[in-house]
Scaffold this motif. Structure first.
Motif, short mmCIF file in Angstrom:
data_model
loop_
_atom_site.label_atom_id
_atom_site.label_comp_id
_atom_site.label_asym_id
_atom_site.label_seq_id
_atom_site.Cartn_x
_atom_site.Cartn_y
_atom_site.Cartn_z
N GLU A 159 -7.31 0.13 -4.76
CA GLU A 159 -8.41 1.34 -3.50
C GLU A 159 -10.20 0.28 -3.36
OE1 GLU A 159 -7.47 5.20 -4.60
OE2 GLU A 159 -5.79 4.68 -3.64
N ALA A 189 0.71 -1.37 -0.22
CA ALA A 189 0.16 -0.25 0.07
C ALA A 189 1.05 1.39 -0.61
CB ALA A 189 -0.78 -0.02 1.26
N GLN A 224 -5.51 -3.37 1.18
CA GLN A 224 -4.21 -3.13 1.78
C GLN A 224 -5.18 -3.98 3.60
OE1 GLN A 224 -3.64 0.64 3.28
NE2 GLN A 224 -2.34 0.33 4.12
N GLU A 277 -4.72 1.43 -9.67
CA GLU A 277 -4.39 1.86 -8.19
C GLU A 277 -6.15 2.10 -7.96
OE1 GLU A 277 -3.16 6.44 -5.85
OE2 GLU A 277 -3.48 6.57 -7.47
N SER A 278 -6.84 2.61 -8.59
CA SER A 278 -8.46 2.56 -8.20
C SER A 278 -8.94 1.24 -7.81
CB SER A 278 -9.23 3.44 -9.57
OG SER A 278 -9.01 4.11 -9.58
#
Length: 161
Positions: free
Chosen positions: A120, A78, A125, A116-117
């Protein structure tokens, strides 16, 4: 004839701002088209020498970030994803400020931002299921590998600038 030419010449000089007197001692000289043409043309600044080292630093030494993201649930993964994408967003801003086209680099930045999107959105994480080989969380590797190849892509886009 002289009486006719002198007033016309004086009027022309006054209109052009070239009077023979120095009524305004503090006046700054005006730039002219010839002074602009005489200045040497500057080559556009290259982004690759500035941003490649930043990308390398964010990705860690020798694939460190890619290794960390083999376990997408880890805090190390992360952190790398966040650090790399912070640099990538800075590069994206720098590209926009140049006003030049960087088609391959821009495409790669979009792919990295999508990864990345996804990372998330899936709450990778800290989620032990994120480490499953079939998990969507392994998209984080697209960010880490992207960090190692983005400098080359950037250099390729800058060829010929």
């Amino acid at each position: 004839m002289r009486r006719t030419i002198l007033p016309i010449l004086a009027a022309c000089l006054a209109l052009a701002g070239c009077s023979g007197t120095d009524d305004e001692p503090d006046a700054k000289p005006k730039a002219t088209a010839t002074s602009k043409a005489a200045s040497p043309s500057q080559a556009p600044e290259k982004l690759e020498p500035i941003w490649s080292p930043k990308l390398e630093e964010a990705a860690g030494e020798e694939g460190e970030s890619t290794g960390a993201c083999q376990l997408p649930s880890s805090n190390a993964c992360a952190r790398y994803v966040g650090d790399i994408m912070a640099v990538v967003r800075g590069l994206e801003t720098a590209i926009e400020e140049t006003g030049r086209a960087y088609p391959a680099t821009t495409k790669q930045i979009v792919d990295m931002a999508d990864a990345e999107s996804e990372y998330e959105a899936n709450g990778c994480q800290g989620d032990p299921t994120a480490d499953d080989p079939n998990s969507q969380c392994h998209m984080a590797v697209a960010v880490t590998v992207g960090a190692t190849t983005l400098g080359i892509t950037l250099l390729t886009d800058e060829v010929g600038l």
